[in-house]
Design an enzyme around this catalytic site. Sequence first.
Site, PDB file in Angstrom:
ATOM      1  N   PRO A 145      -7.737 -14.516 -31.628  1.00  0.00           N
ATOM      2  CA  PRO A 145      -6.376 -14.623 -31.082  1.00  0.00           C
ATOM      3  C   PRO A 145      -6.385 -15.164 -29.658  1.00  0.00           C
ATOM      4  CG  PRO A 145      -6.640 -12.563 -32.256  1.00  0.00           C
ATOM      5  CD  PRO A 145      -8.006 -13.194 -32.191  1.00  0.00           C
ATOM      6  N   CYS A 146      -5.379 -15.992 -29.350  1.00  0.00           N
ATOM      7  CA  CYS A 146      -5.421 -16.736 -28.087  1.00  0.00           C
ATOM      8  C   CYS A 146      -4.357 -16.383 -27.057  1.00  0.00           C
ATOM      9  CB  CYS A 146      -5.322 -18.235 -28.385  1.00  0.00           C
ATOM     10  SG  CYS A 146      -3.784 -18.708 -29.214  1.00  0.00           S
TER      11      CYS A 146
END
Length: 510
Positions: free
Chosen positions: A106-107
């Site tokens: 996840p960013c």
Amino acid sequence: MGPDIEEKIARIREGARPRLLDLFSGCGGLTLGFVTTGCDSIGGVELDEHAACSYAWNFHPSEDGLPGEKHARPRNILDNEAAELLRTLEQGSTEIGVDIIVGGPPCPAFTRVGRAKLREIHQHPEAFKHDERATLYVQYLEYVKQLQPVALVMENVPDILNWGGLNLGDEICKSLEQMNYQCSYTLLNAANYGVPQMRERFFLVAVHESTGVEFEFPTPTRKVEFPSGYSSSRKVALKNVLANNLLAEHSWYRKSPSPPLNASDAVTVQDAIGDLPPLTAHLRKQDRRGARRLDIQQPYDSSRPISAYTRLMKNWPGFEASESFGAHVTRCLTKRDYRLFKAMKPGDDYPKAYELAMKFFRQKIESTRRAGKWLLEGSAEYAQLQSEYVPPYDPSKFPNKWRKMDAKEPARTLMAHLGKDTYSHIHYDSNQRRVISVREAARLQSFPDGFRFAGTMNPGFRQIGNSVPPLLGWAIAHQLLSSLGATIVNPFPERGQTLRSGKSIKAKVA
């Protein structure tokens, strides 16, 4: 765990389909690219319940065609050890092992938008560094350590290369080199690979040194004129990379490959969605607020033009659509929005929409006065009328909040925020006066029409915005499997994919 690296390499080169595990899989954009090229999906690890269900539905359906139960279960990677996960997905057997691991941790903590939101929430200038999502790549590396794949692919936003002044790309490569992997990373834009969307992302590919392969990123097949904002964002992301590499004896960064001079033009928005039937129920007051189902099928309009890209979306092997398709649903908005959507020109953003809104509001005030009714500025009635004409956002702070797509260009980047609103992608057809549908978003992300999304409209938009474009995944998969000497399934020979073979290894094409 399972066979050693040499056994896996030999099995692949003897023609066995590489076994793929997708970490942080989402609904499966990367998996689709790799499965299409000749891999077998073992399964995915995904926390979002709708995305996990979509992954199972498309890659591991049950006998009755529904999402396979064990694969549809949402999973937190922090709660699942690699051996335990394989036993669950393989029904107790871990003898064959995993050949390739892919995934994008996840960013939110890496993006500039995400960092700003975290600072706002936590009232701390470096709150993004304390978001646990920023360290999930460590768990990815732990899976690599335990499962020892032949190769791996990691995807993320470009700002992972400049995270609070730290280049996480180099940090990840250092860890992988200690596990005997040869690493390289770069920035790729999906529009250069036939996706009708200008989407810039970080890609890291690592191949075990036992293969004797030095991976090279695939050559782009499309030439694209990018807006200045894309080049400036790339410079910011690469600031530390380029400065440090001037002094480094060894660098893992690779300059983004350029398309050949004879490359085709970019796939445009109109190429991608121009054949889909118009949506106009909202203009006839037949649209209603509420959940929008994605499983309702509707026929194609045979009178509308079909592009080469359209044919690909309809005929993707294993995900073909026949005479109908689903997920062509969009949001129910307001008369204010429809009025502005009609008046906006292609490329117009929120400041222009706000300017138009103020123009229409002043015209309405003037016509009201000519009719003999005076509204005092500051009164409740004046404020109510203004809200019916003017959006509430400050145009100096939200320049990219709205944008009307240009039919003759690729779309701008689709974000997970599509799950909350889609004003960033207003349909180019002024007669329809609307934002894009879920199926149109899927087309712009290169998901075929036969790909199914679990949940309703908002989860569908979110899954698409979070995905790796399958066509870009396919280009990387094709290049990687070619380098490894795997048997490749190439269902898209007409796309003219240009490959650069890894050293000493030649591809076997099925």
